[in-house]
Design a protein around this motif. Structure first.
Motif, PDB file in Angstrom:
ATOM      1  N   LEU A 122       0.852  -1.182   0.000  1.00 13.50           N
ATOM      2  CA  LEU A 122       0.000   0.000   0.000  1.00 13.50           C
ATOM      3  C   LEU A 122       0.890   1.234   0.000  1.00 13.50           C
ATOM      4  CD1 LEU A 122      -3.069   0.428   0.099  1.00 13.50           C
ATOM      5  CD2 LEU A 122      -2.837   0.802   2.555  1.00 13.50           C
ATOM      6  N   SER A 123       0.558   2.194  -0.839  1.00 13.40           N
ATOM      7  CA  SER A 123       1.390   3.388  -0.923  1.00 13.40           C
ATOM      8  C   SER A 123       1.177   4.285   0.293  1.00 13.40           C
ATOM      9  CB  SER A 123       1.137   4.133  -2.228  1.00 13.40           C
ATOM     10  OG  SER A 123      -0.188   4.558  -2.310  1.00 13.40           O
ATOM     11  N   SER A 124       1.759   5.432   0.257  1.00 14.06           N
ATOM     12  CA  SER A 124       1.877   6.318   1.412  1.00 14.06           C
ATOM     13  C   SER A 124       0.566   6.596   2.138  1.00 14.06           C
ATOM     14  CB  SER A 124       2.477   7.647   0.973  1.00 14.06           C
ATOM     15  OG  SER A 124       1.518   8.352   0.202  1.00 14.06           O
ATOM     16  N   LEU A 125       0.730   7.007   3.367  1.00 11.42           N
ATOM     17  CA  LEU A 125      -0.413   7.386   4.187  1.00 11.42           C
ATOM     18  C   LEU A 125      -1.231   8.481   3.518  1.00 11.42           C
ATOM     19  CD1 LEU A 125      -1.985   7.346   6.859  1.00 11.42           C
ATOM     20  CD2 LEU A 125      -0.337   8.982   7.753  1.00 11.42           C
ATOM     21  N   GLU A 126      -0.566   9.472   2.944  1.00  5.99           N
ATOM     22  CA  GLU A 126      -1.287  10.603   2.334  1.00  5.99           C
ATOM     23  C   GLU A 126      -2.253  10.149   1.249  1.00  5.99           C
ATOM     24  OE1 GLU A 126      -1.691  13.765   3.234  1.00  5.99           O
ATOM     25  OE2 GLU A 126      -0.515  13.139   4.964  1.00  5.99           O
ATOM     26  N   SER A 127      -1.815   9.238   0.382  1.00  2.00           N
ATOM     27  CA  SER A 127      -2.683   8.832  -0.726  1.00  2.00           C
ATOM     28  C   SER A 127      -3.813   7.905  -0.277  1.00  2.00           C
ATOM     29  CB  SER A 127      -1.860   8.178  -1.842  1.00  2.00           C
ATOM     30  OG  SER A 127      -1.192   7.044  -1.346  1.00  2.00           O
ATOM     31  N   ASN A 128      -3.728   7.379   0.931  1.00  2.00           N
ATOM     32  CA  ASN A 128      -4.760   6.473   1.445  1.00  2.00           C
ATOM     33  C   ASN A 128      -5.314   6.943   2.793  1.00  2.00           C
ATOM     34  OD1 ASN A 128      -4.788   4.180  -0.519  1.00  2.00           O
ATOM     35  ND2 ASN A 128      -2.620   4.156  -0.003  1.00  2.00           N
ATOM     36  N   ARG A 129      -5.124   8.212   3.101  1.00  2.00           N
ATOM     37  CA  ARG A 129      -5.492   8.738   4.422  1.00  2.00           C
ATOM     38  C   ARG A 129      -6.932   8.415   4.816  1.00  2.00           C
ATOM     39  NH1 ARG A 129      -3.563  11.602   8.143  1.00  2.00           N
ATOM     40  NH2 ARG A 129      -1.757  12.418   7.063  1.00  2.00           N
ATOM     41  N   SER A 130      -7.868   8.576   3.918  1.00  2.00           N
ATOM     42  CA  SER A 130      -9.272   8.364   4.290  1.00  2.00           C
ATOM     43  C   SER A 130      -9.536   6.906   4.672  1.00  2.00           C
ATOM     44  CB  SER A 130     -10.205   8.799   3.165  1.00  2.00           C
ATOM     45  OG  SER A 130     -10.009   8.001   2.011  1.00  2.00           O
ATOM     46  N   ILE A 131      -8.856   5.974   4.030  1.00  2.00           N
ATOM     47  CA  ILE A 131      -9.041   4.554   4.380  1.00  2.00           C
ATOM     48  C   ILE A 131      -8.428   4.277   5.748  1.00  2.00           C
ATOM     49  CG2 ILE A 131      -8.532   2.170   3.745  1.00  2.00           C
ATOM     50  CD1 ILE A 131      -8.530   3.103   0.799  1.00  2.00           C
ATOM     51  N   TYR A 132      -7.197   4.758   5.961  1.00  2.00           N
ATOM     52  CA  TYR A 132      -6.561   4.547   7.270  1.00  2.00           C
ATOM     53  C   TYR A 132      -7.424   5.119   8.393  1.00  2.00           C
ATOM     54  CZ  TYR A 132      -2.072   2.944   5.373  1.00  2.00           C
ATOM     55  OH  TYR A 132      -1.087   2.220   4.772  1.00  2.00           O
ATOM     56  N   LEU A 133      -7.915   6.337   8.204  1.00  2.00           N
ATOM     57  CA  LEU A 133      -8.700   6.974   9.259  1.00  2.00           C
ATOM     58  C   LEU A 133     -10.056   6.298   9.463  1.00  2.00           C
ATOM     59  CD1 LEU A 133      -7.860  10.740   8.682  1.00  2.00           C
ATOM     60  CD2 LEU A 133      -7.010   9.208  10.486  1.00  2.00           C
ATOM     61  N   LYS A 134     -10.618   5.762   8.411  1.00  2.00           N
ATOM     62  CA  LYS A 134     -11.908   5.087   8.521  1.00  2.00           C
ATOM     63  C   LYS A 134     -11.868   3.932   9.523  1.00  2.00           C
ATOM     64  CE  LYS A 134     -15.347   2.759   5.621  1.00  2.00           C
ATOM     65  NZ  LYS A 134     -15.688   2.405   4.231  1.00  2.00           N
ATOM     66  N   TYR A 135     -10.718   3.256   9.617  1.00  2.00           N
ATOM     67  CA  TYR A 135     -10.608   2.078  10.481  1.00  2.00           C
ATOM     68  C   TYR A 135      -9.803   2.329  11.754  1.00  2.00           C
ATOM     69  CZ  TYR A 135     -12.727  -0.256   6.587  1.00  2.00           C
ATOM     70  OH  TYR A 135     -13.616  -0.619   5.599  1.00  2.00           O
ATOM     71  N   SER A 136      -9.416   3.565  12.003  1.00  2.00           N
ATOM     72  CA  SER A 136      -8.604   3.901  13.172  1.00  2.00           C
ATOM     73  C   SER A 136      -9.470   4.426  14.305  1.00  2.00           C
ATOM     74  CB  SER A 136      -7.570   4.966  12.802  1.00  2.00           C
ATOM     75  OG  SER A 136      -6.686   4.468  11.848  1.00  2.00           O
ATOM     76  N   ARG A 137      -9.063   4.104  15.512  1.00  2.00           N
ATOM     77  CA  ARG A 137      -9.762   4.607  16.693  1.00  2.00           C
ATOM     78  C   ARG A 137      -9.365   6.029  17.021  1.00  2.00           C
ATOM     79  NH1 ARG A 137      -8.683   0.176  21.140  1.00  2.00           N
ATOM     80  NH2 ARG A 137      -8.994   2.047  22.361  1.00  2.00           N
ATOM     81  N   SER A 138      -8.232   6.467  16.474  1.00  2.00           N
ATOM     82  CA  SER A 138      -7.754   7.823  16.744  1.00  2.00           C
ATOM     83  C   SER A 138      -7.209   8.414  15.444  1.00  2.00           C
ATOM     84  CB  SER A 138      -6.655   7.790  17.813  1.00  2.00           C
ATOM     85  OG  SER A 138      -5.527   7.104  17.316  1.00  2.00           O
ATOM     86  N   ALA A 139      -6.610   9.593  15.546  1.00  2.00           N
ATOM     87  CA  ALA A 139      -6.103  10.266  14.353  1.00  2.00           C
ATOM     88  C   ALA A 139      -4.878   9.566  13.762  1.00  2.00           C
ATOM     89  CB  ALA A 139      -5.760  11.716  14.675  1.00  2.00           C
ATOM     90  N   SER A 140      -4.173   8.773  14.572  1.00  2.00           N
ATOM     91  CA  SER A 140      -3.021   8.052  14.035  1.00  2.00           C
ATOM     92  C   SER A 140      -3.365   6.574  13.892  1.00  2.00           C
ATOM     93  CB  SER A 140      -1.789   8.242  14.921  1.00  2.00           C
ATOM     94  OG  SER A 140      -1.967   7.600  16.157  1.00  2.00           O
ATOM     95  N   PHE A 141      -2.903   5.989  12.810  1.00  2.15           N
ATOM     96  CA  PHE A 141      -3.192   4.593  12.494  1.00  2.15           C
ATOM     97  C   PHE A 141      -2.386   3.687  13.415  1.00  2.15           C
ATOM     98  CE2 PHE A 141      -2.578   0.744   9.862  1.00  2.15           C
ATOM     99  CZ  PHE A 141      -3.904   0.417   9.672  1.00  2.15           C
ATOM    100  N   ASP A 142      -3.063   2.824  14.168  1.00  2.00           N
ATOM    101  CA  ASP A 142      -2.398   1.897  15.069  1.00  2.00           C
ATOM    102  C   ASP A 142      -3.067   0.532  14.980  1.00  2.00           C
ATOM    103  OD1 ASP A 142      -1.048   0.511  17.006  1.00  2.00           O
ATOM    104  OD2 ASP A 142      -1.606   1.838  18.645  1.00  2.00           O
ATOM    105  N   PRO A 143      -2.545  -0.354  14.125  1.00  2.00           N
ATOM    106  CA  PRO A 143      -3.172  -1.665  13.969  1.00  2.00           C
ATOM    107  C   PRO A 143      -3.111  -2.526  15.222  1.00  2.00           C
ATOM    108  CG  PRO A 143      -1.086  -1.577  12.780  1.00  2.00           C
ATOM    109  CD  PRO A 143      -1.379  -0.193  13.265  1.00  2.00           C
ATOM    110  N   TYR A 144      -2.210  -2.214  16.155  1.00  2.00           N
ATOM    111  CA  TYR A 144      -2.136  -2.990  17.400  1.00  2.00           C
ATOM    112  C   TYR A 144      -3.442  -2.913  18.180  1.00  2.00           C
ATOM    113  CZ  TYR A 144       2.970  -3.508  16.972  1.00  2.00           C
ATOM    114  OH  TYR A 144       4.242  -3.835  16.559  1.00  2.00           O
ATOM    115  N   THR A 145      -4.211  -1.868  17.970  1.00  2.00           N
ATOM    116  CA  THR A 145      -5.466  -1.689  18.714  1.00  2.00           C
ATOM    117  C   THR A 145      -6.692  -2.181  17.946  1.00  2.00           C
ATOM    118  OG1 THR A 145      -5.851   0.547  17.843  1.00  2.00           O
ATOM    119  CG2 THR A 145      -4.513   0.366  19.855  1.00  2.00           C
ATOM    120  N   MET A 146      -6.479  -2.714  16.742  1.00  2.00           N
ATOM    121  CA  MET A 146      -7.607  -3.113  15.896  1.00  2.00           C
ATOM    122  C   MET A 146      -8.003  -4.571  16.146  1.00  2.00           C
ATOM    123  SD  MET A 146      -6.208  -1.227  12.445  1.00  2.00           S
ATOM    124  CE  MET A 146      -7.575  -1.616  11.355  1.00  2.00           C
ATOM    125  N   SER A 147      -9.285  -4.837  16.096  1.00  2.00           N
ATOM    126  CA  SER A 147      -9.789  -6.202  16.248  1.00  2.00           C
ATOM    127  C   SER A 147      -9.572  -6.969  14.941  1.00  2.00           C
ATOM    128  CB  SER A 147     -11.279  -6.172  16.579  1.00  2.00           C
ATOM    129  OG  SER A 147     -12.019  -5.793  15.419  1.00  2.00           O
TER     130      SER A 147
END
Length: 139
Positions: free
Chosen positions: A95-120
């Motif tokens: 997956l390319s940079s955070l900027e080009s996929n920001r909306s997807i990362y934020l859609k599944y994040s509990r906070s403003a920063s993407f942290d998969p350790y907290t994802m179910s």
């Protein structure tokens, strides 16, 4: 038996774009030899990877990743049996940079920063389904 393993790890040092290209090229070469497919995301110093294929091959690959000094704090986030592959088009997509996929990362994040350790596991699988459909991919 085919399985899907999703893990996260933190980078042990700052990686530049050439580092990611090198990781991706080696993964594609090595994974195609053993029949492993998957996707790799690198965001905010965190690797998030979903691997799929034969149980033995995926397990051996994960154990090699654990020995790689570029990874620290590895954690298996999901491990399950699958009936079919999700990533049939490549041995490893990135997956390319955070900027080009920001909306997807934020859609599944509990906070403003993407942290998969907290994802179910359910959220992780939904994230990977979405990036397959709508993500901006490298190479």
């Amino acid at each position: 038996m085919m399985i899907q393993l999703t893990y996260a790890s933190r980078t042990s040092k700052t990686l530049v774009p050439d580092d990611l290209k090198s990781i991706l090229a080696a993964s594609q070469r090595n994974n195609s030899r053993v029949g492993v497919t998957g996707a790799l995301c690198l965001t905010n110093g965190i690797f998030l990877q979903q691997l799929e294929g034969d149980r033995t091959a995926v397990n051996l690959l994960y154990h090699r990743i654990l020995l790689d000094p570029r990874h620290r704090d590895p954690a298996i986030l999901d491990f399950s049996e699958i009936t079919c592959r999700k990533f049939t088009q490549w041995s490893m997509g990135s997956l390319s940079s955070l900027e080009s996929n920001r909306s997807i990362y934020l859609k599944y994040s509990r906070s403003a920063s993407f942290d998969p350790y907290t994802m179910s596991p359910v959220t992780l699988n939904a994230f990977f389904e979405e990036i397959m459909q709508n993500g901006s991919w490298v190479g």
